[in-house]
Design a protein around this motif. Sequence first.
Motif, mmCIF file in Angstrom:
data_model
loop_
_atom_site.group_PDB
_atom_site.id
_atom_site.type_symbol
_atom_site.label_atom_id
_atom_site.label_comp_id
_atom_site.label_asym_id
_atom_site.label_seq_id
_atom_site.Cartn_x
_atom_site.Cartn_y
_atom_site.Cartn_z
ATOM 1 N N ILE A 83 0.931 -1.223 0.069
ATOM 2 C CA ILE A 83 -0.019 -0.034 0.047
ATOM 3 C C ILE A 83 0.798 1.118 -0.036
ATOM 4 C CG2 ILE A 83 -1.831 1.256 0.997
ATOM 5 C CD1 ILE A 83 -2.646 -1.724 2.279
ATOM 6 N N THR A 84 2.175 1.124 0.718
ATOM 7 C CA THR A 84 2.895 2.324 0.656
ATOM 8 C C THR A 84 3.398 2.589 -0.842
ATOM 9 O OG1 THR A 84 3.700 1.867 3.024
ATOM 10 C CG2 THR A 84 5.051 3.135 1.605
ATOM 11 N N GLU A 85 3.768 1.541 -1.501
ATOM 12 C CA GLU A 85 4.062 1.724 -2.842
ATOM 13 C C GLU A 85 3.090 2.352 -3.751
ATOM 14 O OE1 GLU A 85 6.708 -1.343 -4.592
ATOM 15 O OE2 GLU A 85 7.590 -1.799 -2.606
ATOM 16 N N ILE A 86 1.618 2.003 -3.409
ATOM 17 C CA ILE A 86 0.423 2.417 -4.240
ATOM 18 C C ILE A 86 0.483 4.058 -3.881
ATOM 19 C CG2 ILE A 86 -1.905 2.583 -4.572
ATOM 20 C CD1 ILE A 86 -2.013 -0.399 -3.697
ATOM 21 N N PHE A 87 0.835 4.346 -2.540
ATOM 22 C CA PHE A 87 0.867 5.866 -2.186
ATOM 23 C C PHE A 87 1.888 6.678 -3.086
ATOM 24 C CE2 PHE A 87 -1.431 5.205 1.757
ATOM 25 C CZ PHE A 87 -2.251 6.352 1.885
ATOM 26 N N GLU A 88 3.242 5.976 -2.893
ATOM 27 C CA GLU A 88 4.284 6.389 -3.619
ATOM 28 C C GLU A 88 4.011 6.772 -5.237
ATOM 29 O OE1 GLU A 88 6.215 8.263 -2.360
ATOM 30 O OE2 GLU A 88 6.081 7.490 -0.186
ATOM 31 N N GLY A 89 3.525 5.753 -5.768
ATOM 32 C CA GLY A 89 3.208 5.688 -7.360
ATOM 33 C C GLY A 89 2.154 6.802 -7.470
ATOM 34 N N ILE A 90 1.077 6.958 -6.782
ATOM 35 C CA ILE A 90 0.209 8.176 -6.953
ATOM 36 C C ILE A 90 1.202 9.347 -6.785
ATOM 37 C CG2 ILE A 90 -1.885 9.332 -6.320
ATOM 38 C CD1 ILE A 90 -2.846 6.133 -5.289
ATOM 39 N N GLN A 123 4.280 10.151 -7.420
ATOM 40 C CA GLN A 123 5.044 10.223 -8.705
ATOM 41 C C GLN A 123 4.138 10.584 -9.802
ATOM 42 O OE1 GLN A 123 8.072 10.736 -8.196
ATOM 43 N NE2 GLN A 123 8.280 10.094 -6.286
ATOM 44 N N GLY A 124 2.986 10.110 -9.883
ATOM 45 C CA GLY A 124 2.272 10.401 -11.116
ATOM 46 C C GLY A 124 1.714 11.702 -11.117
ATOM 47 N N LEU A 125 1.336 12.039 -9.825
ATOM 48 C CA LEU A 125 0.609 13.590 -9.774
ATOM 49 C C LEU A 125 1.910 14.569 -10.025
ATOM 50 C CD1 LEU A 125 -1.584 13.189 -6.740
ATOM 51 C CD2 LEU A 125 -2.533 14.050 -8.763
ATOM 52 N N LYS A 126 3.091 14.199 -9.450
ATOM 53 C CA LYS A 126 4.183 15.046 -9.585
ATOM 54 C C LYS A 126 4.381 15.504 -11.100
ATOM 55 C CE LYS A 126 6.765 15.545 -5.503
ATOM 56 N NZ LYS A 126 8.056 15.121 -4.624
ATOM 57 N N LYS A 127 4.325 14.175 -11.851
ATOM 58 C CA LYS A 127 4.634 14.141 -13.382
ATOM 59 C C LYS A 127 3.606 15.110 -13.880
ATOM 60 C CE LYS A 127 6.110 10.045 -14.616
ATOM 61 N NZ LYS A 127 5.874 8.572 -14.986
ATOM 62 N N ASN A 128 2.349 14.966 -13.629
ATOM 63 C CA ASN A 128 0.992 15.689 -14.329
ATOM 64 C C ASN A 128 0.970 17.077 -13.591
ATOM 65 O OD1 ASN A 128 -0.402 13.865 -16.458
ATOM 66 N ND2 ASN A 128 0.443 12.451 -14.664
ATOM 67 N N LYS A 129 1.804 17.505 -12.922
ATOM 68 C CA LYS A 129 1.531 18.718 -12.021
ATOM 69 C C LYS A 129 0.391 18.786 -11.096
ATOM 70 C CE LYS A 129 5.162 21.428 -14.635
ATOM 71 N NZ LYS A 129 6.056 20.286 -14.074
ATOM 72 N N GLY A 130 -0.028 17.737 -10.828
ATOM 73 C CA GLY A 130 -1.471 17.908 -9.989
ATOM 74 C C GLY A 130 -0.927 17.698 -8.535
ATOM 75 N N ASN A 131 -2.045 17.746 -7.581
ATOM 76 C CA ASN A 131 -1.757 17.571 -6.117
ATOM 77 C C ASN A 131 -2.790 16.860 -5.738
ATOM 78 O OD1 ASN A 131 -0.576 17.537 -3.660
ATOM 79 N ND2 ASN A 131 -0.303 19.899 -3.813
ATOM 80 N N VAL A 132 -2.886 16.379 -4.418
ATOM 81 C CA VAL A 132 -3.853 15.660 -3.720
ATOM 82 C C VAL A 132 -4.165 15.971 -2.411
ATOM 83 C CG1 VAL A 132 -2.429 13.430 -3.207
ATOM 84 C CG2 VAL A 132 -5.050 13.357 -3.359
ATOM 85 N N PRO A 133 -5.018 17.073 -2.292
ATOM 86 C CA PRO A 133 -5.059 17.556 -0.829
ATOM 87 C C PRO A 133 -5.255 16.555 0.256
ATOM 88 C CG PRO A 133 -6.203 18.974 -2.245
ATOM 89 C CD PRO A 133 -5.910 17.632 -3.053
ATOM 90 N N HIS A 134 -6.023 15.397 -0.212
ATOM 91 C CA HIS A 134 -6.153 14.180 0.632
ATOM 92 C C HIS A 134 -6.200 12.837 0.030
ATOM 93 C CE1 HIS A 134 -7.676 13.001 5.096
ATOM 94 N NE2 HIS A 134 -6.660 12.363 4.762
ATOM 95 N N LEU A 135 -5.438 12.332 0.051
ATOM 96 C CA LEU A 135 -5.125 10.755 -0.377
ATOM 97 C C LEU A 135 -5.558 9.675 0.841
ATOM 98 C CD1 LEU A 135 -5.029 8.660 -2.669
ATOM 99 C CD2 LEU A 135 -2.796 8.825 -2.360
ATOM 100 N N LYS A 136 -6.538 9.103 0.947
ATOM 101 C CA LYS A 136 -6.594 8.138 2.101
ATOM 102 C C LYS A 136 -6.937 6.689 1.616
ATOM 103 C CE LYS A 136 -10.139 11.078 2.811
ATOM 104 N NZ LYS A 136 -11.482 11.556 3.457
ATOM 105 N N GLU A 140 -6.286 7.428 -13.896
ATOM 106 C CA GLU A 140 -5.079 6.671 -14.784
ATOM 107 C C GLU A 140 -4.027 6.726 -13.797
ATOM 108 O OE1 GLU A 140 -4.576 9.033 -18.456
ATOM 109 O OE2 GLU A 140 -6.834 8.758 -18.693
ATOM 110 N N ILE A 141 -3.644 7.783 -13.217
ATOM 111 C CA ILE A 141 -2.610 7.509 -12.140
ATOM 112 C C ILE A 141 -2.551 6.630 -11.094
ATOM 113 C CG2 ILE A 141 -1.595 8.975 -10.381
ATOM 114 C CD1 ILE A 141 -2.137 11.585 -11.889
ATOM 115 N N ALA A 165 1.808 -1.248 -11.279
ATOM 116 C CA ALA A 165 3.167 -1.190 -10.837
ATOM 117 C C ALA A 165 3.200 -2.328 -9.532
ATOM 118 C CB ALA A 165 3.752 -0.026 -10.588
ATOM 119 N N VAL A 166 2.590 -2.266 -8.796
ATOM 120 C CA VAL A 166 2.638 -3.000 -7.610
ATOM 121 C C VAL A 166 2.159 -4.705 -8.089
ATOM 122 C CG1 VAL A 166 2.455 -1.401 -5.929
ATOM 123 C CG2 VAL A 166 0.377 -2.537 -6.399
ATOM 124 N N SER A 167 1.041 -4.624 -9.008
ATOM 125 C CA SER A 167 0.651 -5.786 -9.276
ATOM 126 C C SER A 167 1.797 -6.617 -10.182
ATOM 127 C CB SER A 167 -0.685 -5.773 -10.413
ATOM 128 O OG SER A 167 -0.370 -6.223 -11.382
#
Length: 380
Positions: free
Chosen positions: A257-264, A266-279, A334-335, A342-344
Amino acid sequence: MPTKYMVTSGFLGAGKTTSMIAFANSVNKREKGHAAILANDLGASNIVDAEFTATTGITTLPISGNCICYQHENLVDKLHQLEAAGADVIFSDIPGCGIGALDHVYLELNEKEKGQFDLMPFMCVVDPERIRMVMPENADINLPDEMKFLFDAQMAEADVIVLNKIDTISKTETEARVEYIKSVYPQTPVLTMSALTGEGVDAVVDYILEHKAAAAHKEIGYGSDAFMAAENKLSWFNTRVFMEQREDKNLDFNEVITEIFEGIRQGLKKNKGNVPHLKMFAADSQEELSDFFKASLIGVDYDIEYSQKLEKKYSALSLIINARSAADSQIMAEIVNDAMDAVSLKYNLKVRTFFMETFGMMEEGKGNVGRASRYEDHDN
Ligand SMILES: Nc1nc2c(ncn2[C@@H]2O[C@H](COP(=O)(O)OP(=O)(O)OP(=O)(O)O)[C@@H](O)[C@H]2O)c(=O)[nH]1
Ligand SMILES: [Mg+2]
């Protein structure tokens, strides 16, 4: 005696859910009443906050699908259900993108359910990191400028403002934040606490038990262009995925799950997006929840905060992911998919999605269950 009822607002990730849990524990432990929580969110189901709140043993009901602002009868019905379960002090929240509960909840309850509820002050919970965005220093915390409207409107609407997470800043920083809030809202009491460590929580609870809501309309720009512009930047993504290890190995899913967090991230950084809250939330299959996972990320620049990790290893696990993003809803989907892929691959997981819902706050068709739209002036 009518049941005491309070709504808390506050920006995404400010600590509304954590605060309600702390308030309810404070009421119950000190025998000031039987406190319950009504956990509100957008989206149909698979809501992390409701699942997490239910692990606490506090009397809890979820109210999902929409903000409590737009489901008066259902809200009253749920409040009565909690009363029937013994509650006489009820805490509820609105989604962290929201304003408007003063008119839509407080004033409507006073008008339509006269005398049935004793309304405690309408609270706004503030995160000391996020508030820097609207303070004179104008800190860049990688959220769209349009969001500033929500920080301000949420504080403007409230009867009491609570600066939360004071465990994360120094005394001097706390004083500076409080001074700023008081300078902008001189009429509004400002309290400080840490919902996580418990510091100041009893004093906040005593304040709300002893005071009443003003319950008078305030002009906060609800529905204004600035409001629409802020909401337009936000999207919701809720999913429940089942991950199964193909070789029947037991895995440390905390790592997965930590890797899923980290994958998201990275994906957001690449797309210049942000996630005020990911749970994310996952639990064992026992009825009495003994082993569960809950963690939050309140933006791409922050560390993952683990409320609880899994104690055991598992061969399969059902994971709920809720993202409240400042990114296009389809891009966010998509992110998350890429992070799951990636984790699968890495852990040889079979991944099946049993629930998925994604929408922009202002997207047409968001609540349009199976319904079509047409242009009024076209006849075919
Ligand atoms: N250090 C610290 N962390 C806190 C405190 N209160 C909440 N948090 C953490 O902040 C994160 C967000 O808290 P929540 O209670 O989920 O925030 P929320 O306002 O309910 O978020 P949304 O419902 O998504 O808008 C979690 O990781 C909490 O553990 C606090 O007083 N101190
Ligand atoms: Mg919450």
